[in-house]
Scaffold this motif. Sequence first.
Motif, PDB file in Angstrom:
ATOM      1  N   ASP A 226       0.845  -1.190   0.000  1.00 18.69           N
ATOM      2  CA  ASP A 226       0.000   0.000   0.000  1.00 18.69           C
ATOM      3  C   ASP A 226       0.881   1.241   0.000  1.00 18.69           C
ATOM      4  OD1 ASP A 226      -2.354   1.423  -0.090  1.00 18.69           O
ATOM      5  OD2 ASP A 226      -2.748   1.280   2.046  1.00 18.69           O
ATOM      6  N   ASP A 227       0.812   2.080   1.062  1.00 17.73           N
ATOM      7  CA  ASP A 227       1.613   3.301   1.081  1.00 17.73           C
ATOM      8  C   ASP A 227       2.917   3.150   1.863  1.00 17.73           C
ATOM      9  OD1 ASP A 227       0.414   3.034   3.528  1.00 17.73           O
ATOM     10  OD2 ASP A 227      -0.170   5.135   3.732  1.00 17.73           O
ATOM     11  N   LEU A 228       3.231   1.948   2.317  1.00 14.96           N
ATOM     12  CA  LEU A 228       4.508   1.743   2.997  1.00 14.96           C
ATOM     13  C   LEU A 228       5.659   1.887   2.011  1.00 14.96           C
ATOM     14  CD1 LEU A 228       3.691  -1.389   5.177  1.00 14.96           C
ATOM     15  CD2 LEU A 228       3.924   0.968   5.984  1.00 14.96           C
ATOM     16  N   GLU A 229       6.710   2.581   2.411  1.00 19.74           N
ATOM     17  CA  GLU A 229       7.859   2.777   1.539  1.00 19.74           C
ATOM     18  C   GLU A 229       9.046   1.903   1.928  1.00 19.74           C
ATOM     19  OE1 GLU A 229       8.838   6.884   1.267  1.00 19.74           O
ATOM     20  OE2 GLU A 229       6.911   7.452   0.360  1.00 19.74           O
ATOM     21  N   HIS A 230       8.969   1.244   3.083  1.00 15.95           N
ATOM     22  CA  HIS A 230      10.073   0.409   3.564  1.00 15.95           C
ATOM     23  C   HIS A 230       9.510  -0.894   4.121  1.00 15.95           C
ATOM     24  CE1 HIS A 230      11.296   4.658   3.951  1.00 15.95           C
ATOM     25  NE2 HIS A 230      12.498   4.232   3.620  1.00 15.95           N
ATOM     26  N   VAL A 231      10.118  -2.012   3.710  1.00  8.96           N
ATOM     27  CA  VAL A 231       9.737  -3.332   4.236  1.00  8.96           C
ATOM     28  C   VAL A 231      11.005  -4.033   4.696  1.00  8.96           C
ATOM     29  CG1 VAL A 231       8.601  -5.527   3.779  1.00  8.96           C
ATOM     30  CG2 VAL A 231       7.782  -3.446   2.637  1.00  8.96           C
ATOM     31  N   LEU A 232      11.003  -4.518   5.925  1.00  7.47           N
ATOM     32  CA  LEU A 232      12.164  -5.173   6.516  1.00  7.47           C
ATOM     33  C   LEU A 232      12.147  -6.672   6.218  1.00  7.47           C
ATOM     34  CD1 LEU A 232      12.166  -2.448   7.995  1.00  7.47           C
ATOM     35  CD2 LEU A 232      12.728  -3.673  10.112  1.00  7.47           C
ATOM     36  N   PHE A 233      13.322  -7.199   5.868  1.00  2.96           N
ATOM     37  CA  PHE A 233      13.517  -8.629   5.631  1.00  2.96           C
ATOM     38  C   PHE A 233      14.599  -9.132   6.593  1.00  2.96           C
ATOM     39  CE2 PHE A 233      11.178  -7.498   2.003  1.00  2.96           C
ATOM     40  CZ  PHE A 233      10.760  -8.629   1.313  1.00  2.96           C
ATOM     41  N   ALA A 234      14.482 -10.391   7.002  1.00  2.20           N
ATOM     42  CA  ALA A 234      15.328 -10.917   8.076  1.00  2.20           C
ATOM     43  C   ALA A 234      16.548 -11.671   7.562  1.00  2.20           C
ATOM     44  CB  ALA A 234      14.503 -11.808   9.005  1.00  2.20           C
TER      45      ALA A 234
END
Length: 422
Positions: free
Chosen positions: A115-123
């Motif tokens: 959606d409007d999130l600009e950052h997604v964290l991956f582990a």
Amino acid sequence: MTGDSLEARFAASMGALLGPDFPPALGLAVSGGGDSMAMLALTHGWARIMGIGLRVVTVDHGLRPEAEAEAAMVAAECRALGHAHDTLRWHWDGTGNLQDAARRARRDLIGAWRDDLEHVLFAHTQDDQAETVLMRLLRGSGVEGLAAMAPRRHVPDDRGGWWLIRPLLDLTRADLRHYADTLRLPYVDDPSNEDRRFARVRTRQTMEALGLDPAGLARTAGRMARAAEALQARTADIAARIVTCETLNDVATGDLLIDRDGLADVERDTQMRLMAGALQRVASAAYRPRAEPLEALLERALAGGGGTLHGVDLTVSATRIRLTREFAALARRAAPATPGGLWDGRWRIGQTVPPGLTIRALGPGGWAQRPENTAQTVPARAAWSWPALFAGDRLVACMPMGVGPAGAVALCDTAAPISSYP
């Protein structure tokens, strides 16, 4: 290592990757494994202090019957922590490399979910980084390949793109499992992590058998990343001198023109980087072409021949190399001309376009409808790939040809520079 020291290292990583102006909300990709559940706990504590909202997503690849229960476990933990959670599902069609297909599908599904999130964290951890370096070394990768996974990576899409963030690359899998066990976090161990059919599993087991140090391989990745940065700067300098974005009638055609002599005068590594980036930009491709066909195409181009690669048609004249979107890759890609919509990853449809039109490649049928006074300044096969609006088979607009209202379709100017493609 104590939980406090791990939390401090995580906070420092987040500050370096996202500070000082932190976003109001972040996405987290959480599979349910020990690494990702530890990341969820670490991010929860940090975000609560920073006043940052979190949304969590789990991708169920549909490959194991336990995956549904694992996604439910993540959802339950998110409810307990007070964070929204969604499960996305994917079905493999059985073609291609499974792990590569799953990785790409995960990225695409999360990109659509954000959606409007600009950052997604991956582990991804230091161990993942080391395994990636060794796998790419065995494949004969160059500097970019050995740089492995970047802590920040921009993923382009039709909404301007998003940032894939890896805050755990300096932390080991053992660190995170100890943290998860100390806090008694729920997590699962995916049995596919021990399945020797997968190259990553074989690489991991080889590292353990040989006693290879993940930290050392990760340091190699860091050094290669610095080398890649310098080489990218060299490519950017050369591209600024010898690459032109073609325009006709004061609008972009989408073609790139490369000065042949200028390209021939630079070292091979820069030639390869520049050509790879140019192909990616014209095709809106997330990944660069493989080295062998790329070098073969470069050799033909420098010798005066053309060819196609990566969805791009390359033609050569006495003075320049032209890169055009391959018409065959677009011939069946027609869509309703939705105002503000994106076509082929790089063409934006104007907001004032009337309803009922279709956008597709100009093609020979559209080219035949050009005005009689149109000067044929480009090869017809290049013009065939231009985006055009049609009412049925009747040409309504094609900007490079000077047909239709201004701004009906325009090239997005948000593509990364040629030197920055991976």
